[in-house]
Design an enzyme around this catalytic site. Structure first.
Site, PDB file in Angstrom:
ATOM      1  N   ASP A  12      -6.464  -4.222 -12.971  1.00 47.83           N
ATOM      2  CA  ASP A  12      -5.537  -3.754 -11.920  1.00 47.83           C
ATOM      3  C   ASP A  12      -4.760  -2.514 -12.345  1.00 47.83           C
ATOM      4  OD1 ASP A  12      -6.274  -6.045 -10.448  1.00 47.83           O
ATOM      5  OD2 ASP A  12      -4.789  -7.230 -11.530  1.00 47.83           O
ATOM      6  N   HIS A  40     -11.278  -3.902  -6.508  1.00 50.30           N
ATOM      7  CA  HIS A  40     -10.674  -2.580  -6.613  1.00 50.30           C
ATOM      8  C   HIS A  40     -10.109  -2.253  -5.252  1.00 50.30           C
ATOM      9  CE1 HIS A  40     -12.299  -1.643 -10.414  1.00 50.30           C
ATOM     10  NE2 HIS A  40     -13.525  -1.479 -10.030  1.00 50.30           N
TER      11      HIS A  40
HETATM   12  P1  GDP Z   1      -8.217  -1.657 -10.225  1.00 53.60           P
HETATM   13  O1  GDP Z   1      -8.875  -2.972 -10.151  1.00 53.60           O
HETATM   14  O2  GDP Z   1      -8.001  -1.185 -11.633  1.00 53.60           O
HETATM   15  O3  GDP Z   1      -8.835  -0.619  -9.362  1.00 53.60           O
HETATM   16  O4  GDP Z   1      -6.761  -1.848  -9.686  1.00 53.60           O
HETATM   17  P2  GDP Z   1      -6.206  -2.227  -8.241  1.00 53.60           P
HETATM   18  O5  GDP Z   1      -7.213  -2.282  -7.190  1.00 53.60           O
HETATM   19  O6  GDP Z   1      -5.319  -3.395  -8.406  1.00 53.60           O
HETATM   20  O7  GDP Z   1      -5.331  -0.909  -7.991  1.00 53.60           O
HETATM   21  C1  GDP Z   1      -4.002  -0.892  -8.145  1.00 53.60           C
HETATM   22  C2  GDP Z   1      -3.295  -0.639  -6.836  1.00 53.60           C
HETATM   23  O8  GDP Z   1      -2.513   0.486  -7.032  1.00 53.60           O
HETATM   24  C3  GDP Z   1      -4.141  -0.354  -5.612  1.00 53.60           C
HETATM   25  O9  GDP Z   1      -3.488  -0.903  -4.493  1.00 53.60           O
HETATM   26  C4  GDP Z   1      -4.159   1.168  -5.549  1.00 53.60           C
HETATM   27  O10 GDP Z   1      -4.291   1.683  -4.233  1.00 53.60           O
HETATM   28  C5  GDP Z   1      -2.809   1.487  -6.063  1.00 53.60           C
HETATM   29  N1  GDP Z   1      -2.680   2.744  -6.787  1.00 53.60           N
HETATM   30  C6  GDP Z   1      -3.561   3.354  -7.630  1.00 53.60           C
HETATM   31  N2  GDP Z   1      -2.995   4.449  -8.164  1.00 53.60           N
HETATM   32  C7  GDP Z   1      -1.737   4.518  -7.647  1.00 53.60           C
HETATM   33  C8  GDP Z   1      -0.645   5.419  -7.837  1.00 53.60           C
HETATM   34  O11 GDP Z   1      -0.693   6.362  -8.610  1.00 53.60           O
HETATM   35  N3  GDP Z   1       0.510   5.147  -7.137  1.00 53.60           N
HETATM   36  C9  GDP Z   1       0.625   4.089  -6.292  1.00 53.60           C
HETATM   37  N4  GDP Z   1       1.782   3.902  -5.653  1.00 53.60           N
HETATM   38  N5  GDP Z   1      -0.379   3.220  -6.107  1.00 53.60           N
HETATM   39  C10 GDP Z   1      -1.534   3.439  -6.774  1.00 53.60           C
END
Ligand code: GDP
Length: 426
Positions: A12, A40
């Site tokens: 995440d 994701h």
């Molecule tokens: P993954 O499994 O590593 O892709 O992680 P997630 O799907 O849980 O992504 C983390 C969350 O943070 C998602 O809802 C993304 O849209 C969001 N996200 C990613 N980068 C950023 C950022 O720089 N700022 C903000 N506010 N949200 C972000």
């Protein structure tokens, strides 16, 4: 050129966004491990999507999306996901599935659920996607490989053998309905029908692509601390989450992986049980969880509230080291703009001694965080495009973390969107 996008921590971290963003310069995007157990979240011009199985590059017209041999392939989930994006106006992805990938069977999901039920309170917090039973069977050599779908004689013999073995457990350990070999055969025939048009000798395809100078992106799931060997065993996942495994899970030479982008979130979150040294609780955690990510820190697959914590330099330094990081992408920094002060974990105190090296699980359970408090920047940094335009305290936070972890932060993400990224030349 081959590059990998992987996670430094518990997952995440925002890998989906970084992969989606780097996907623009890629010809091929490959998932090399894991299954439909994690998600994701991707926000782009088509909307907001939670992908579990498809590589995050499916939103581009010019990319080929590949399910590598290292993945736990859940065929119904894969095709449901393809349909769900096509239904929302995304062009049908160019999809290839490795002939050496193995398939998650319906009984893997059942065994996952039965085992959670049996362990009750002592469970590992599985998402019940069948991942652990799947990988157990793969290494016990009773898994079903995609290539085997095309040999009916083999399947007919194998379903009997597998059912025999599974039924011992179902009858005596779980007291659940038994498997009929003919049902297994039907399931496999159904999967063959669905997957046949996409099956490919992926390692050969990639061998040629590398020769032609194509840009290839390996997309990891979860993060270093969930790796079965190098993570917080046994609270880990069942396939390696490290970039090195990308070579195996995609079928390419290890020396072809030239760039390893390790994604680190500007604070910590984790799902499931296990030691989490910089964890915070109560209102402090609730507020970060509410403001975190894009719409709060809740599991993309399960909707479970994530456990929250401050940035952990010890875990992240280790997380980056085990990935073989060339670049750190530091994400979700915008979320911290509300804080007057930002605590950061800079060491672990274990049995009265402070260390900055991440320990094995039994010592980790005893670790107490050593914190340092940095001043916040108290402003919204979204929309900023140049590193120099970030508030001074924000730059200080980034540079402090960079020094602690010892790897260059070359990308800073200040929003969920594809373009919300600040590149830094290092
Ligand atoms: P993954 O499994 O590593 O892709 O992680 P997630 O799907 O849980 O992504 C983390 C969350 O943070 C998602 O809802 C993304 O849209 C969001 N996200 C990613 N980068 C950023 C950022 O720089 N700022 C903000 N506010 N949200 C972000």
């Amino acid at each position: 050129m081959v590059r990998a996008v992987v996670g430094a921590n518990w997952g995440d971290e925002g890998k989906g966004k970084i992969t989606d963003m780097l996907g623009e310069q890629s010809d091929i995007i490959i998932r090399f491990q894991g299954g439909a157990n994690a998600g994701h979240t991707i926000v782009n011009n088509y909307g907001k999507f939670a992908l579990h199985t498809l590589p995050s590059g499916v939103f581009y017209n010019h990319t080929t999306s590949i399910i590598g041999n290292g993945v736990a392939l859940d065929i119904p989930v894969l095709f449901k996901e393809v349909k769900s994006i096509v239904d929302r106006g995304v062009p049908a992805p160019k999809l290839l599935v490795s002939d050496r990938a193995q398939m998650v069977m319906s009984y893997h999901k059942l065994f996952d659920a039965y085992e959670e039920e049996r362990l009750a309170g002592k469970s590992f917090g599985s998402t019940k996607s069948g991942i652990a039973p799947f990988y157990s069977d793969k290494y016990a050599k009773i898994g079903f490989q995609v290539s085997e779908l095309f040999d009916d004689e083999l399947l007919k013999e194998k379903v009997v053998r597998v059912a025999e073995q599974k039924n011992v457990m179902l009858e005596h350990l779980y007291h659940k309905p038994l498997i009929k070999p003919e049902d297994l055969l039907d399931e496999l025939h159904e999967y063959k029908e669905m997957v046949a048009p996409y099956v490919c000798d992926v390692s050969l395809f990639l061998y040629k692509a590398i020769k032609e100078g194509k840009n290839i992106l390996l997309e990891g799931q979860l993060g270093t601390l969930k790796d079965p060997d190098h993570g917080i065993y046994p609270m880990v996942t069942s396939s390696s989450t490290l970039a090195a495994y990308g070579a195996i899970g995609a079928g390419i030479p290890p020396y072809e992986i030239k760039q390893i982008v390790t994604v680190c979130k500007a604070y910590s979150s984790a799902v499931g049980a296990g030691a989490f040294v910089s964890e915070i609780f109560g209102e402090e955690a609730d507020e970060l969880r509410r403001r975190g990510g894009d719409g709060g820190e809740y599991g993309a697959t399960t909707g479970r509230p994530r456990r929250m914590g401050w940035f952990d330099c010890v875990a992240s330094k280790y997380g980056c080291r085990m990935q073989g990081t060339t670049d750190v992408a530091f994400t979700v920094l915008d979320v911290l703009g509300y804080l007057d002060e930002i605590p950061v974990c800079i060491g672990y105190e274990i049995d009265g001694e402070v260390t900055t090296d991440f320990p094995t699980t039994h010592l980790l359970e005893k670790a107490k965080p050593v914190m340092k408090v940095l001043p916040g920047w108290k402003s919204d940094i979204r929309g900023i495009k140049n590193y120099e335009d970030l508030p001074e305290n924000c730059r200080n936070y980034i540079e402090f973390v960079e020094e602690q972890i010892g790897y260059p932060i070359t990308m800073v993400s200040n929003g969920p969107g594809r373009d919300e990224i600040i590149y830094r030349n290092k």
